[in-house]
Design an enzyme around this catalytic site. Sequence first.
Site, PDB file in Angstrom:
ATOM      1  N   SER A 141      82.843   3.540  22.567  1.00 26.36           N
ATOM      2  CA  SER A 141      82.926   2.242  21.891  1.00 26.36           C
ATOM      3  C   SER A 141      83.178   1.118  22.885  1.00 26.36           C
ATOM      4  O   SER A 141      83.826   1.318  23.928  1.00 26.36           O
ATOM      5  CB  SER A 141      84.089   2.306  20.893  1.00 26.36           C
ATOM      6  OG  SER A 141      84.473   1.018  20.496  1.00 26.36           O
ATOM      7  N   TYR A 166      92.899   3.661  19.091  1.00 32.78           N
ATOM      8  CA  TYR A 166      91.489   4.045  18.943  1.00 32.78           C
ATOM      9  C   TYR A 166      90.764   3.934  20.281  1.00 32.78           C
ATOM     10  O   TYR A 166      90.086   4.867  20.723  1.00 32.78           O
ATOM     11  CB  TYR A 166      90.823   3.137  17.890  1.00 32.78           C
ATOM     12  CG  TYR A 166      89.316   3.220  17.856  1.00 32.78           C
ATOM     13  CD1 TYR A 166      88.672   4.380  17.416  1.00 32.78           C
ATOM     14  CD2 TYR A 166      88.510   2.143  18.246  1.00 32.78           C
ATOM     15  CE1 TYR A 166      87.278   4.467  17.389  1.00 32.78           C
ATOM     16  CE2 TYR A 166      87.132   2.212  18.212  1.00 32.78           C
ATOM     17  CZ  TYR A 166      86.519   3.376  17.782  1.00 32.78           C
ATOM     18  OH  TYR A 166      85.144   3.455  17.758  1.00 32.78           O
TER      19      TYR A 166
END
Length: 333
Positions: A141, A166
């Site tokens: 990501s 995350y």
Amino acid sequence: MKKAGCYHPPVRFQRFLVTGGAGFIGSHLVDRLLEAGASVVVIDDFNDYYDPAIKRANVRPHLEQPERYRLVEGDIRDRALVQRLIEESGTEVVIHLAARAGVRPSVEDPFLYQTTNVEGTLNLLDAARRHGVKRFVFVSSSSVYGVNDKVPFAEDDPILAAASPYAATKIAGEALCASFSHLYELPSVSLRFFTVFGPRQRPDLAIRKFTELLRAGKPIQLYGDGTSSRDYTYVADIVRGILAAVELNSRGHEIFNLGNGSPTTLIELVRTIEEVLGVTANIEWLPTQPGDVPRTYADVRKANARLGYTPQTSLREGIAHMVRWLDSQAAAS
Ligand code: NAD
């Protein structure tokens, strides 16, 4: 740069394991793999991060092709299951999308993110190297860049300033891929996606949320002052990038940004959705959320040079596709 529209990657491999293949991006990938004649095994646990009925609807067309598609409802944290699945299916390529994917919820429950995104990835890598997998594609990501003042974000920028658990789990996943490529000659690719949107988008993500609320004439909540920006990337462009990464001839671990290369501020996003829908937004302003970063902006030159990746869909076109999809959903229900 290569001209838009000229690149259609072939599928050289036949047997794929797609983790998270019932989700938003995974289900689009499975569409393309089945169209290309490949055999696909999906593992997905249909968890309730968002309504699992949405995931059931995503896999319905795939289940109609049982000769080349198998759905395993299971958890990537189940090490024995993952080993068995990769061994039994003779998987050639693992495309690993299954993850806990929200930034803000990772602040609430970092342990869930750690077990799913880090241990789950390790289970897959371990099974892949034991059972002769030829390629491992890990979905990372743009969050790994954290609060990066240098734009655009390039693959060799430093990434140890994660702003959320995350992001930290995605950095760990990339590092595990690098180590398995180094130790076991398992070629791997980490793909850093930049905010992906399009039909079937996760209901927790901004474009989908705003579009649905504005269509219903309801107010929307914006965090910060509207100047934060994201490099919104259309899902079909992302899928083309994934398929090109599968075909990459590389022995070690490679990292690529898959973004749009053209960031949009939050307020510009809202104005674009307003224009496509022909409505005016009623905006409620709220403070910035913990874990959020001020901007993302992909440098896609490496992906262009090595993968032939060229994003083809503008934000406005993508939102128009998404609105047509929402209309078709409403008409069908
Ligand atoms: P999604 O939530 O729609 O898809 C993820 C899928 O993984 C879901 O179907 C979920 O049920 C499954 N899953 C989660 N935990 C699992 C587990 N323990 N075992 C088996 N299956 C499990 O999300 P998405 O937006 O399609 O994201 C796919 C991938 O792309 C994720 O790795 C995410 O981190 C990454 N990503 C997404 C974006 C974006 O903007 N959507 C941006 C950057 C990276």
